[in-house]
Design a protein around this motif. Structure first.
Motif, PDB file in Angstrom:
ATOM      1  N   MET A   1      -1.616 -49.833   2.337  1.00 28.19           N
ATOM      2  CA  MET A   1      -1.261 -48.247   2.739  1.00 28.19           C
ATOM      3  C   MET A   1      -2.750 -47.519   3.012  1.00 28.19           C
ATOM      4  N   ASN A   2      -2.851 -46.566   4.030  1.00 29.38           N
ATOM      5  CA  ASN A   2      -4.120 -45.924   4.130  1.00 29.38           C
ATOM      6  C   ASN A   2      -3.579 -44.596   3.099  1.00 29.38           C
ATOM      7  N   PRO A   3      -4.854 -44.245   2.328  1.00 28.45           N
ATOM      8  CA  PRO A   3      -4.143 -43.140   1.402  1.00 28.45           C
ATOM      9  C   PRO A   3      -4.303 -41.739   2.117  1.00 28.45           C
ATOM     10  N   ARG A   4      -3.603 -40.937   1.768  1.00 20.01           N
ATOM     11  CA  ARG A   4      -3.930 -39.373   2.073  1.00 20.01           C
ATOM     12  C   ARG A   4      -4.115 -38.580   0.863  1.00 20.01           C
ATOM     13  N   VAL A   5      -5.129 -38.004   1.055  1.00 13.83           N
ATOM     14  CA  VAL A   5      -5.599 -37.173  -0.216  1.00 13.83           C
ATOM     15  C   VAL A   5      -5.918 -35.694   0.313  1.00 13.83           C
ATOM     16  N   ARG A   6      -5.878 -34.821  -0.746  1.00 14.39           N
ATOM     17  CA  ARG A   6      -6.291 -33.386  -0.278  1.00 14.39           C
ATOM     18  C   ARG A   6      -7.147 -32.802  -1.313  1.00 14.39           C
ATOM     19  N   PHE A   7      -7.803 -31.855  -0.902  1.00 11.33           N
ATOM     20  CA  PHE A   7      -8.609 -30.930  -1.836  1.00 11.33           C
ATOM     21  C   PHE A   7      -7.916 -29.597  -1.644  1.00 11.33           C
ATOM     22  N   SER A   8      -7.656 -29.253  -2.741  1.00  4.82           N
ATOM     23  CA  SER A   8      -6.897 -27.792  -2.725  1.00  4.82           C
ATOM     24  C   SER A   8      -7.346 -26.817  -3.420  1.00  4.82           C
ATOM     25  N   PRO A   9      -8.236 -26.188  -3.129  1.00  6.20           N
ATOM     26  CA  PRO A   9      -9.013 -24.793  -3.596  1.00  6.20           C
ATOM     27  C   PRO A   9      -8.270 -23.661  -3.779  1.00  6.20           C
TER      28      PRO A   9
END
Ligand code: GLU
Length: 465
Positions: A1-9
Motif C-alpha cells: 500500500m502506498n502510504p498517505r501521511v500528513r504534516f499538521s502544524p
C-alpha cells in the motif's frame, strides 16, 4: 500500500526547526514509498491561530521544497465533520454529557489528589441529563473510556507502548462552548483524509492511547504511529527560542540554502548508515528508512549545519549561486561584470557557510577596505613592515603582465632574495588589500581585482598605518 501521511502544524507561530524536521520525515517516508504527503492546518484554536502564521508555514515549506500533494486542509473549515463524529459517539453511548462544574471538579481533585475525572456523569440516567439541559447548565462531552484493561500500540520507532486504562479517564472531547478538542479533531481528520501513518514528535506519545480509544469507539481502523525523537539544544534542553535561531525563515534570511538545511535536518535522528553525509534531497529520499530513526533525542549543532551548508555551497555552480545571492541582495556586485562576480563566488564559495556569509565576507572585492581590526593591525604591521610593503609596492607597480602565477613567482623571488618569511610579507599585503588576514589565495584575489586597485590600497595602508 502506498502510504498517505500528513504534516499538521498549528498556526500559532512560524515553522520552526522541529516542525520542519517532522514535515521532512513525513515527506521522505511518503516519497520513498511512492505515497502522498499532505498538509493540514490545525487552526481550531481561534485565539492563538493566525493567518499570517499559516502563510509563513506554507511559505517555509515551499522554500524547503516540501510540496504537498493535495489541497491544504484547514480544520477551521471542518467543524461540521467533528460535530458529526461527536454525535455518533453520543448516539452509540461511547460518549456522554458531563454537567459537572469546574468548581465541583476542582474540589474533587483537591480531596482525592487525583487529576483523573471520577466518572460523575458516566452512568447518569437520561432524566437527570434532560433536567440539566432544560436548566441550561453548561456541559462538556466526554469519551466513555474502558475502565479495565489497557491500550497498546506498536510505534515504528519506540516499539510497543502500553498504557493501562486506569490511567486514562473519561477525557473531554468537546468543551462547554461546543468546540471539539485536539484529540478528537486530529482523529476525525486523519481518518477522513485516509492517513495511513502518523509521523509526529515524541511529545505526542501521551495523546496516542487516547486517540486510539477514539478510533475504536468510532469503529475506525487505527493508523500506524511513528514518533520522532525530540531535538535538543547544545545544553541538552528542548530546542527553543532560547537557543537562538529556530525558525526556518531565519535560516533562509541568513542565507542558508534549502538543500543544505534539509540535508542537515534529515540527519537529526537518522543517518544513512554510510560515511557520506552530504546528500541531495533525491538521494535522501532514496536512502531514508523510517525504521532506522533513533529513539535518542537529537542535538542541534550549528557547527555541523554550517559545515553541511558550506559543502553544499562548494558543490554548487557559480552561476546558480549568483542567482540566489541576487535574490537576497539584488544589487550585489552590480558595479562589476558578471564574470567578475562569478570569479568572486568561485574564490569564496568553498570557505563560506551560507550565502549571507559569502556576501558579507566578499565586500573587499568591490570596495577598498576602510575598517581594520586594531588587534590584527598591531600584530601584523610591525616597525619594519612599511619598508617591506613599500618594496612590494614598487615591484607591483613595475609589473607589465598581471596574473596570479606571475605575481606568485615575482613575490616569492622577492621574499627569497631578501630572506623574508611569507607571513612577514604577505600578511601585511593581504591586510592592506583585503582589510583582513585570511581568505583565499591572495595572488588570485590580486589578479581579479587588478593592478591599480591593489596598488592604491597598498599605498593607502603605507600612508595610514
Ligand atoms: N497540531 C499538532 C502540533 O502542531 C499536530 C500533532 C499531530 O501531528 O498529530 O503539534
Amino acid at each position: 500500500m502506498n502510504p498517505r501521511v500528513r504534516f499538521s502544524p498549528s498556526p500559532t507561530g512560524q515553522l520552526h526547526i522541529g516542525g520542519a524536521r517532522t514535515a521532512l520525515f513525513n515527506y521522505l517516508f511518503s516519497k520513498h514509498h511512492q505515497g502522498k504527503f499532505l498538509v493540514r492546518i490545525e487552526d481550531t484554536d481561534l485565539e492563538r491561530s493566525k493567518k499570517e502564521f499559516t502563510d509563513q508555514i506554507c511559505e517555509s515549506l515551499n522554500w524547503l521544497g516540501l510540496e504537498w500533494d493535495e489541497e491544504l486542509v484547514y480544520q477551521s473549515q471542518r467543524i461540521k465533520l467533528y460535530h458529526e463524529a461527536i454525535s455518533v459517539l453520543l448516539k452509540s453511548g461511547n460518549a456522554y454529557q458531563c454537567f459537572a462544574s469546574k468548581e465541583e471538579l476542582n474540589k474533587i481533585r483537591e480531596d482525592t489528589g487525583s487529576y483523573l475525572y471520577p466518572g460523575l456523569w458516566r452512568n447518569k440516567d437520561q432524566k437527570n441529563v434532560a433536567l440539566e439541559i432544560q436548566k441550561g447548565t453548561p456541559f462538556t462531552i466526554r469519551l466513555k473510556t474502558p475502565e479495565t484493561g489497557e491500550t497498546s500500540f506498536d510505534d515504528l520507532i519506540y516499539g510497543s507502548i502500553t498504557v493501562s486504562h486506569s490511567e486514562i479517564d473519561d477525557f473531554i472531547i468537546a468543551r462547554s462552548d461546543g468546540s471539539p478538542v485536539y484529540n478528537l479533531t486530529n482523529v476525525v481528520d486523519d481518518y477522513d483524509m485516509s492517513i495511513s501513518h502518523i509521523i509526529r514528535g515524541e511529545d505526542h506519545i501521551a495523546n496516542t492511547p487516547k486517540q486510539i480509544l477514539i478510533y475504536k469507539a468510532l469503529c475506525w481502523t487505527v493508523p500506524i504511529f511513528a514518533h520522532l525523537p525530540m531535538i535538543l539544544g547544545q545544553d541538552k534542553k528542548r530546542l527553543s527560542k532560547r537557543h537562538g535561531a529556530t525558525g526556518v525563515q531565519t535560516y533562509r534570511d541568513e542565507g542558508y540554502q534549502s538543500e543544505a538545511l534539509l540535508n542537515y535536518l534529515s540527519l537529526l535522528g537518522w543517518n544513512p548508515g554510510t560515511e557520506e553525509e552530504i546528500m541531495s534531497l533525491s538521494k535522501i529520499i532514496d536512502q531514508f528508512d523510517l525504521l532506522k530513526v533513533h529513539k535518542k533525542s537529537a542535538v542541534f549543532d550549528d557547527k555541523k549545519l554550517n559545515w553541511i551548508s558550506g559543502q553544499h555551497l562548494g558543490m554548487q555552480a557559480n552561476e546558480d549561486i549568483l542567482i540566489r545571492i541576487r535574490l537576497i541582495k539584488p544589487n550585489w556586485g552590480k558595479t562589476e561584470s558578471n564574470d567578475f562576480c562569478l570569479s568572486v563566488i568561485n574564490l569564496m564559495k568553498g570557505r563560506s557557510k551560507s550565502l549571507l556569509d559569502l556576501i558579507e565576507n566578499s565586500v573587499y572585492y568591490f570596495q577598498d577596505p576602510t575598517e581594520f581590526n586594531e588587534k590584527v593591525l598591531r600584530k601584523t604591521w610591525k616597525d619594519d613592515t612599511s619598508n617591506i610593503v613599500e618594496s612590494v609596492h614598487s615591484i607591483l607597480d613595475s609589473m607589465e603582465i598581471w596574473n596570479a602565477e606571475l605575481l606568485e613567482d615575482t613575490l616569492k623571488d622577492f621574499m627569497e632574495s631578501n630572506e623574508l618569511g611569507f607571513g612577514k610579507v604577505m600578511k601585511p599585503v593581504r591586510l592592506a588589500i583585503c582589510g583582513r588576514v585570511n581568505g583565499p589565495s591572495l595572488f588570485l584575489i590580486m589578479e581579479l581585482i587588478g593592478q591599480s586597485t591593489c596598488i592604491r590600497r597598498i599605498n593607502k595602508a603605507i600612508g595610514t598605518f
